[in-house]
Design a protein around this motif. Sequence first.
Motif, mmCIF file in Angstrom:
data_model
loop_
_atom_site.group_PDB
_atom_site.id
_atom_site.type_symbol
_atom_site.label_atom_id
_atom_site.label_comp_id
_atom_site.label_asym_id
_atom_site.label_seq_id
_atom_site.Cartn_x
_atom_site.Cartn_y
_atom_site.Cartn_z
ATOM 1 N N ASP A 193 -7.865 -106.891 -26.937
ATOM 2 C CA ASP A 193 -7.396 -105.770 -26.031
ATOM 3 C C ASP A 193 -8.020 -105.550 -24.764
ATOM 4 O OD1 ASP A 193 -6.800 -104.564 -28.677
ATOM 5 O OD2 ASP A 193 -8.405 -103.994 -28.956
ATOM 6 N N GLU A 194 -8.262 -106.219 -23.736
ATOM 7 C CA GLU A 194 -8.683 -106.103 -22.648
ATOM 8 C C GLU A 194 -7.819 -107.054 -21.903
ATOM 9 O OE1 GLU A 194 -13.310 -106.305 -23.209
ATOM 10 O OE2 GLU A 194 -12.252 -107.951 -22.298
ATOM 11 N N SER A 195 -7.501 -107.041 -20.780
ATOM 12 C CA SER A 195 -6.101 -107.294 -19.810
ATOM 13 C C SER A 195 -6.738 -107.183 -18.546
ATOM 14 C CB SER A 195 -4.965 -105.854 -20.054
ATOM 15 O OG SER A 195 -4.391 -106.269 -20.974
ATOM 16 N N GLU A 196 -6.749 -108.409 -17.607
ATOM 17 C CA GLU A 196 -7.291 -108.177 -16.236
ATOM 18 C C GLU A 196 -6.297 -107.146 -15.040
ATOM 19 O OE1 GLU A 196 -9.814 -112.896 -15.605
ATOM 20 O OE2 GLU A 196 -7.116 -112.319 -16.319
ATOM 21 N N PHE A 197 -5.196 -107.083 -15.939
ATOM 22 C CA PHE A 197 -4.224 -106.027 -15.251
ATOM 23 C C PHE A 197 -3.109 -105.673 -16.150
ATOM 24 C CE2 PHE A 197 -1.401 -109.856 -15.848
ATOM 25 C CZ PHE A 197 -0.819 -109.044 -15.440
ATOM 26 N N ASN B 177 -4.333 -101.666 -7.776
ATOM 27 C CA ASN B 177 -5.596 -101.764 -7.592
ATOM 28 C C ASN B 177 -5.765 -103.659 -7.731
ATOM 29 O OD1 ASN B 177 -7.417 -99.313 -6.870
ATOM 30 N ND2 ASN B 177 -7.045 -99.385 -9.495
ATOM 31 N N TRP B 178 -4.313 -103.326 -8.034
ATOM 32 C CA TRP B 178 -4.538 -105.445 -8.228
ATOM 33 C C TRP B 178 -5.444 -106.262 -7.071
ATOM 34 C CZ3 TRP B 178 1.291 -106.754 -9.676
ATOM 35 C CH2 TRP B 178 1.512 -105.718 -11.285
ATOM 36 N N GLY B 179 -5.243 -106.052 -5.850
ATOM 37 C CA GLY B 179 -5.899 -106.677 -5.414
ATOM 38 C C GLY B 179 -7.696 -106.756 -4.919
ATOM 39 N N LYS B 180 -8.152 -105.931 -5.604
ATOM 40 C CA LYS B 180 -9.499 -105.698 -6.056
ATOM 41 C C LYS B 180 -9.467 -106.202 -6.530
ATOM 42 C CE LYS B 180 -8.367 -100.521 -3.718
ATOM 43 N NZ LYS B 180 -8.614 -99.526 -4.325
ATOM 44 N N ILE B 181 -9.676 -106.181 -7.916
ATOM 45 C CA ILE B 181 -9.959 -107.102 -9.418
ATOM 46 C C ILE B 181 -10.393 -108.532 -8.692
ATOM 47 C CG2 ILE B 181 -9.675 -107.776 -11.268
ATOM 48 C CD1 ILE B 181 -6.774 -105.251 -11.374
ATOM 49 N N LYS B 182 -9.440 -109.032 -8.401
ATOM 50 C CA LYS B 182 -9.774 -110.934 -7.968
ATOM 51 C C LYS B 182 -10.354 -110.959 -6.079
ATOM 52 C CE LYS B 182 -9.480 -112.551 -12.725
ATOM 53 N NZ LYS B 182 -8.744 -113.935 -13.332
ATOM 54 N N ARG C 136 1.944 -108.896 3.145
ATOM 55 C CA ARG C 136 3.171 -107.506 3.928
ATOM 56 C C ARG C 136 4.445 -108.369 3.499
ATOM 57 N NH1 ARG C 136 2.351 -103.939 7.410
ATOM 58 N NH2 ARG C 136 3.560 -104.048 8.838
ATOM 59 N N MET C 137 4.712 -109.079 2.658
ATOM 60 C CA MET C 137 5.699 -109.588 2.159
ATOM 61 C C MET C 137 5.415 -109.614 0.598
ATOM 62 S SD MET C 137 6.580 -113.134 5.119
ATOM 63 C CE MET C 137 8.110 -113.029 4.355
ATOM 64 N N GLN C 138 5.490 -108.954 0.083
ATOM 65 C CA GLN C 138 5.231 -108.119 -1.343
ATOM 66 C C GLN C 138 6.879 -107.734 -2.007
ATOM 67 O OE1 GLN C 138 1.912 -109.066 -3.457
ATOM 68 N NE2 GLN C 138 2.362 -109.651 -1.476
ATOM 69 N N SER C 139 6.699 -108.088 -2.729
ATOM 70 C CA SER C 139 7.292 -108.139 -4.473
ATOM 71 C C SER C 139 7.723 -107.192 -5.302
ATOM 72 C CB SER C 139 8.714 -109.019 -4.762
ATOM 73 O OG SER C 139 9.549 -109.897 -3.320
ATOM 74 N N PRO D 92 -0.238 -111.097 -10.281
ATOM 75 C CA PRO D 92 -1.345 -111.198 -9.679
ATOM 76 C C PRO D 92 -1.120 -112.760 -9.685
ATOM 77 C CG PRO D 92 -2.052 -108.831 -11.237
ATOM 78 C CD PRO D 92 -0.712 -109.514 -11.258
ATOM 79 N N ALA D 93 -1.397 -113.810 -8.766
ATOM 80 C CA ALA D 93 -1.446 -112.734 -7.717
ATOM 81 C C ALA D 93 -0.974 -112.990 -6.547
ATOM 82 C CB ALA D 93 -3.168 -114.670 -6.965
#
Length: 285
Positions: free
Chosen positions: A35-39, A51-56, A66-69, A219-220
């Motif tokens: 039931d647990e999901s990392e994201f 908040n993905w960037g703060k999880i790990k 700066r070049m995200q999709s 992620p990542a």
Amino acid sequence: MRSARDLRIAVSALLLLLLLSAGVLAARAQHEIDDESEFSYIRGSENGPENWGKIKEEWVTCGTGRMQSPIDLSDRHAAQAPNLGYLNHSYLPVDASIVNRGHDIMVKFNGDAGSLWINGTAYHLKQVHWHSPSEHRVNGRRYSLELHMVHLSAENKTAVIGILYKIGRRDHFLHELESYLKRIADTKEKEEMVGMVDPWEARGDGEAYYRYMGSLTTPACDEGVIWTVIKRVTTISAHQLKLLTEAVHDGFEMNARPLQKVNGRDISFFCPGDHHERYYAAADQ
């Protein structure tokens, strides 16, 4: 003799009770892990996309890159690029398996499924997976589904072809997989062999496409990904879309990352010939 026998019975009963208790605890633990999901894709949640960037620590690029999709592919900002030329790819039927990764459904190619050539480099097709609704938008419009064809070069560089779907006639590639989708529904990491699969059937027939540099959309969120998004929108039946969304785990029925900032990146658009207007018209119908 009777007391020794009673002792053996008591010890056996105790061991059985301990085993049963351990089994129950293990089942509970496994249930909690499942039931647990990392994201997640739920905005505002602790593990949501913002908040993905703060999880790990290794996911920090999700928040700082700066070049995200994905991005909105706007014709106002896309530059005509006839020098890009037709997509240079060749795909081969190969043994494949279908995997429920919990957050999406993936078809993994277990052999040489062919390649996409970009600037003299071969990117080998490794897998395809789906996001619902579409992650990329075209001129602000979001579609019902997006297929990602993921390719890797010998240097482990990534190139992805994105194909957009709207509700309409059934998709032949997905039709061949429907029975397997039912089989792996709600079974995390379950893998089913599906035999020979022809990735060319997933590719579609559109020749016009957008090209830009971006990132992975999960992620990542690694950057340096060459994105090719096909302009022509293909179709999927409502039944097929339901099969895909119901197969993933609860909470991942909508598994599309929100739009990211373009940050001044170049967006190129290739359209064969001088009659690109008909491709715009066909895609918007």
